[in-house]
Motif scaffolding. Structure first.
Motif, PDB file in Angstrom:
ATOM      1  N   ASP A  21      -6.712  -1.344  -1.199  1.00 42.79           N
ATOM      2  CA  ASP A  21      -7.091  -2.006   0.886  1.00 42.79           C
ATOM      3  C   ASP A  21      -6.764  -0.120   1.630  1.00 42.79           C
ATOM      4  OD1 ASP A  21      -8.934  -2.044   3.227  1.00 42.79           O
ATOM      5  OD2 ASP A  21      -7.208  -3.868   3.743  1.00 42.79           O
ATOM      6  N   ASP A  51      -6.390 -11.581   3.258  1.00 42.87           N
ATOM      7  CA  ASP A  51      -6.715 -10.263   4.675  1.00 42.87           C
ATOM      8  C   ASP A  51      -6.042 -10.800   5.387  1.00 42.87           C
ATOM      9  OD1 ASP A  51      -8.081  -7.792   5.720  1.00 42.87           O
ATOM     10  OD2 ASP A  51      -9.575  -8.151   5.944  1.00 42.87           O
ATOM     11  N   GLY A  67      -4.186  -7.030   1.556  1.00 46.46           N
ATOM     12  CA  GLY A  67      -4.810  -6.551   2.839  1.00 46.46           C
ATOM     13  C   GLY A  67      -3.885  -5.848   3.541  1.00 46.46           C
TER      14      GLY A  67
END
Length: 467
Positions: free
Chosen positions: A285, A386, A333
């Protein structure tokens, strides 16, 4: 409990401060934003020398200035601690978004179910909100047992599908989108992988305008016919698009993952490209901060890797962190606090005879560890995938927990000091669900993922919770 190692990379001396290239083209003026500097300063008014670079940085209090509109820091300590778990769906009084949630509160609101949609066979991997308030969701659709198409679906606020786009490559057996980013004009960029006809994967990055018109398709692969993929996407205030993932490097015919980050200064031209390390490296990410830098999170061997890049692509620092007692620590995340530019990371660790367990950490603007914690799994194994910072300033971490042999969505709420304040466990009547991506705006938290057990064909899940 935790170990943290910071590796500072790409630092330049003042001798080259006036001749550095920014963005690969223009000469960098001494003391300007994004140019190298020495610890003594030499930066223009309003900028400071941070880790060898002139940029908006810590003020006299040691914290970076706020360069973007943000909510106030919530007052912590007033909320009751302990775990709030709810099983099954509960309907809130209102499914509409209000402006009342845009200010900080003394304690967070526990997420309450509003609606969910099962779209079609496949899986959702990422979600973002467009400037118009629509939901853009990416992942893949399952055409058959051996055929997946990369998929983008744009939904109304109530979950109704407005339009969708798919990509079916040369072979089409395993085309997938993993993440997306949306700029101020509403242009949507998705990244993932395309399955090549000879049996390997190449990076796939596509951009559409706000109405779904295709602007560009970009493919990238190595020369060795080995797998490459894009996992994360981000966009900065100037509209530059960033993609991070992995690239397979061949050494004596042994493939190793080489983490990489690229920036596109427009929809067709690549601005810069950076590799960073070997040993099965991958970036999962990435996110841009108000000061213009880029943070990527991924894995370096068994360690979590957090890396910061200056605006011209040079690495400012890289942190390696491992969860004590785990064989593998994986970050999934990242979120950057607009108020103080702290970096929050969520992921999971595994090994040493334990099932997967979630963890969350905070690192400050300079890359120093503030706190890390491993949250207890309710079931046998759990993963955090996330996290977002909501309008009230609270951390919302989404993931999945396997409880009594069945997957359920877990939403954990934390304060900025890492204190767990609330936990909600949710599964719909359709059965098992897994959360893989999240986004928030106003008093809404959107969660996307998939349905079904590990051995079942998944369906795309899109859900909204009130917060």
């Amino acid at each position: 409990m935790s170990a943290s190692r910071a590796v500072v990379l790409g630092l330049f001396s003042a001798l080259i401060a006036a001749t550095c290239n920014s963005g690969g083209a223009d000469e960098c003026a001494a003391g300007s934003d994004g140019c190298p500097c020495s610890a003594g300063g030499e930066c223009a008014a309003g900028l400071v020398c941070v880790a060898g670079w002139c940029q908006a940085g810590p003020d006299a209090t040691g914290e970076p200035p706020t360069t973007a509109t943000s909510t106030a820091t919530p007052t912590e300590g007033s909320a009751s601690t302990g775990e709030t778990a709810s099983s099954g769906a509960t309907t809130s009084d209102s499914g509409t978004t209000t402006d009342e949630a845009t200010t900080a509160t003394d304690q967070p609101t526990s997420p309450s179910y509003r609606w969910h949609k099962i779209v079609e066979a496949g899986e959702a991997r990422g979600v973002e909100l467009t400037p118009a308030g629509e939901l853009a969701v990416v992942g893949f659709v399952e055409r058959s047992m051996y055929d997946r198409d990369a998929w983008l679906g744009v939904h109304a606020g109530d979950g109704a599908l407005l339009w969708e786009r798919t990509f079916d490559g040369e072979d089409g057996a395993g085309d997938e989108f993993e993440d997306l980013a949306i700029d101020a004009a509403g242009n949507i960029t998705a990244t993932g992988k395309q399955d090549k006809s000879v049996g390997w994967d190449d990076v796939l990055t596509m951009t559409w305008d706000a109405g779904g018109g295709e602007l560009h398709v970009r493919g990238y692969g190595n020369e060795f016919q080995r797998d490459d993929a894009g996992y994360g996407a981000a966009v900065d205030a100037e509209g530059n698009v960033y993609v991070c993932g992995y690239f397979t490097y061949m050494d004596n015919f042994t493939g190793n993952n080489l983490a990489y980050t690229t920036r596109y200064a427009d929809f067709s031209g690549q601005d810069w490209f950076q590799y960073s390390g070997l040993l099965e490296d991958v970036q999962y990410d990435c996110e841009t901060g108000p000061s213009g830098y880029l943070i990527t999170v991924g894995r370096r061997g068994p360690f979590a890797s957090i890396q910061r890049f200056a605006p011209d692509g040079d690495s400012v620092y890289r942190i390696e962190w491992d969860d004590d007692g785990a064989d593998s620590t994986v970050p999934r995340g990242v979120a950057i606090d607009p108020a103080d530019e702290a970096v929050y990371v969520a992921g999971y660790s595994s090994g040493q005879g334990m099932g997967a367990r979630p963890w969350i950490g905070r690192w400050d603007f300079a890359g120093d560890e503030v706190w890390t914690l491993a949250t207890a799994a309710t079931g046998a194994t759990a993963e955090a995938h996330d996290l977002v910072i909501d309008a009230g300033g609270w951390l919302r971490v989404v993931g999945s927990d396997k409880i009594d042999g069945a997957w359920a969505v877990v939403i954990t709420t934390l304060g900025r000091d890492g204190e767990e304040l609330d936990r909600v466990i949710w599964n719909p009547p359709e059965g098992e669900v897994r959360a893989l991506g999240a986004a928030t705006r106003g008093d809404s938290l959107y969660v996307v993922g998939g349905t079904g057990a590990d051995d079942e064909v998944s369906q795309i899940l899109v859900a909204e919770f009130g917060i």
